[in-house]
Design an enzyme around this catalytic site. Structure first.
Site, PDB file in Angstrom:
ATOM      1  N   GLU A  13      55.790   4.803 -11.193  1.00  0.00           N
ATOM      2  CA  GLU A  13      55.364   4.726  -9.778  1.00  0.00           C
ATOM      3  C   GLU A  13      56.457   5.336  -8.925  1.00  0.00           C
ATOM      4  OE1 GLU A  13      53.921   0.886  -8.079  1.00  0.00           O
ATOM      5  OE2 GLU A  13      54.756   1.639  -6.193  1.00  0.00           O
ATOM      6  N   HIS A  15      57.549   8.198  -6.151  1.00  0.00           N
ATOM      7  CA  HIS A  15      56.858   8.896  -5.073  1.00  0.00           C
ATOM      8  C   HIS A  15      57.587  10.135  -4.569  1.00  0.00           C
ATOM      9  CE1 HIS A  15      54.153   5.517  -4.981  1.00  0.00           C
ATOM     10  NE2 HIS A  15      55.128   4.675  -4.702  1.00  0.00           N
ATOM     11  N   HIS A 163      47.449   1.494  -5.528  1.00  0.00           N
ATOM     12  CA  HIS A 163      48.752   1.309  -4.862  1.00  0.00           C
ATOM     13  C   HIS A 163      48.515   0.829  -3.427  1.00  0.00           C
ATOM     14  CE1 HIS A 163      52.448   2.757  -2.792  1.00  0.00           C
ATOM     15  NE2 HIS A 163      53.018   2.540  -3.964  1.00  0.00           N
ATOM     16  N   ASP A 286      59.505   2.636  -8.330  1.00  0.00           N
ATOM     17  CA  ASP A 286      59.048   2.764  -6.942  1.00  0.00           C
ATOM     18  C   ASP A 286      60.058   3.579  -6.134  1.00  0.00           C
ATOM     19  OD1 ASP A 286      57.283   2.614  -4.869  1.00  0.00           O
ATOM     20  OD2 ASP A 286      57.352   0.438  -4.644  1.00  0.00           O
TER      21      ASP A 286
HETATM   22  C1  GRE Z   1      55.950   1.673  -1.672  1.00  0.00           C
HETATM   23  O1  GRE Z   1      55.357   2.694  -1.961  1.00  0.00           O
HETATM   24  O2  GRE Z   1      56.127   0.800  -2.520  1.00  0.00           O
HETATM   25  C2  GRE Z   1      56.462   1.433  -0.285  1.00  0.00           C
HETATM   26  C3  GRE Z   1      55.936   2.165   0.777  1.00  0.00           C
HETATM   27  C4  GRE Z   1      56.423   1.934   2.046  1.00  0.00           C
HETATM   28  C5  GRE Z   1      57.401   0.976   2.285  1.00  0.00           C
HETATM   29  C6  GRE Z   1      57.903   0.250   1.253  1.00  0.00           C
HETATM   30  C7  GRE Z   1      57.452   0.463  -0.034  1.00  0.00           C
HETATM   31  O3  GRE Z   1      54.979   3.086   0.553  1.00  0.00           O
HETATM   32  O4  GRE Z   1      57.941  -0.262  -1.051  1.00  0.00           O
HETATM   33 ZN    ZN Z   2      55.036   2.616  -4.462  1.00  0.00          ZN
END
Ligand code: GRE
Ligand code: ZN
Length: 323
Positions: A13, A15, A163, A286
């Site tokens: 996960e 990003h 998500h 994450d």
């Molecule tokens: C995440 O993708 O887990 C996320 C966000 C925005 C703020 C905090 C966060 O997309 O953990």
């Molecule tokens: Zn995330």
């Protein structure tokens, strides 16, 4: 890769931001990734260096929330396609280090299913990620209108990762807004995301989509968004007299996988292993919302046998994602 005895580590996960997609973000979605914006756009040498330092071999990349989930079909279809093509190029620069989850133009579920097929068959992606509620109407993904996507995921043998995204504004207003200026995190990872994504997970089971598509696999991050902890109680309540009855535990432990994204807690992890089994837990950071370094260090320290660590760090991902 010095830690974890040279164990292969796959994080699922992780990003990034595509500039063209992010240009379409409005309102609160524009600012959510603010504190890590630079790192979201960086998909080159610095990211790989951070992976090297942390001992992570592979990132499966997904766009940051809400991706193309808020957009209409006319905007979302070409945008998702172009962004998926660009993600392929990003991965091609580091083919053994970066892999991808597609983004889908959910405003048109059949086009989204077709883009999932193209992403898997032509771009080599490992599945897709859908963020939060869908469109201006904030439809839940269990809505039957989106089942063409789930049908296609089953057919292709790839998972759909559900998500969080910024939550329904009416819910935010009723439940959280009065604390949001002091604690903006309460709106996202501090509670809002969890509340909404757990609701999505429960509703997926109630929709009986898994009766129609019994091989469909859903992935939830953040150690299952509380659902492993709550499974026993949910099962109890939904099978009391007056309810239709649903084998919540059976479905949740057959059609869901969970990941460690942003949640490196020993007791929470042990609860998940006890409730789900080690075969359904996959490693994730994450990144960049959570830094890379602590994740593998936590796994190394975790009081768990080597076989189960192997599965969580890479074996389950290799199986589920066909790596
Ligand atoms: C995440 O993708 O887990 C996320 C966000 C925005 C703020 C905090 C966060 O997309 O953990
Ligand atoms: Zn995330």
């Amino acid at each position: 890769m010095t830690i974890l005895n040279d164990q292969r580590v796959i994080a699922i996960e992780e990003h990034y931001y595509d500039e063209t997609v992010v240009e379409h973000y409005t309102g609160i979605d524009r600012s959510t990734g603010g504190f890590v914006r630079g790192a979201l756009f960086e998909v080159g040498e610095k990211r790989i260096q951070s992976l090297d330092e942390a001992g992570i071999d592979v990132q499966v990349l997904s766009h940051g929330a809400p991706s193309t989930q808020r957009l209409d079909a006319a905007t979302g279809i070409p945008l998702a396609k172009a962004a998926n093509d660009r993600l392929r190029e990003v991965c091609d620069a580091y083919p053994d280090r970066l892999m991808g989850f597609a983004q889908l133009p959910t405003a048109d579920p059949v086009a989204a299913a077709d883009e999932l097929s193209r992403s898997v068959n032509e771009l080599g992606f490992k599945g897709a990620m859908i963020h939060g509620l869908i469109g201006d109407q904030r439809l839940f993904p269990d809505n039957e209108m989106f089942w063409p996507i789930f049908a296609r995921a089953q057919e292709l043998g790839v998972p759909i990762y559900l998500h969080p995204a910024n939550i329904h504004p009416a819910v935010a207003k009723a439940y959280l807004n009065d604390y949001a200026s002091e604690y903006p995190g309460l709106m996202n990872a501090g509670w809002g995301f969890t509340m909404e994504t757990a609701t999505i997970g429960i509703r997926m089971v109630l929709s009986r989509v898994f009766e129609r598509y019994p091989d469909l696999q859903i992935v939830l991050g953040h150690l299952g968004e509380t659902l492993p902890f709550l499974m026993w109680r949910i099962d109890l309540a939904l099978n009391r007299p007056g309810n239709d009855g649903v084998a919540f535990r059976d479905v949740f432990t057959s059609n869901f996988h969970i990941t460690t994204s942003g949640f490196f807690s020993d007791p929470a992890m042990l609860c998940c292993i006890q409730e789900m089994g080690a075969d359904r837990i996959l490693f994730a950071i994450d990144y960049p919302f959570v830094p890379n370094e602590p994740g593998p260090m936590w796994m190394e320290r975790l009081m768990l046998n080597a076989t189960d660590k192997d599965k969580i760090l890479h074996g389950n991902a290799e199986k589920l994602l066909g790596i």
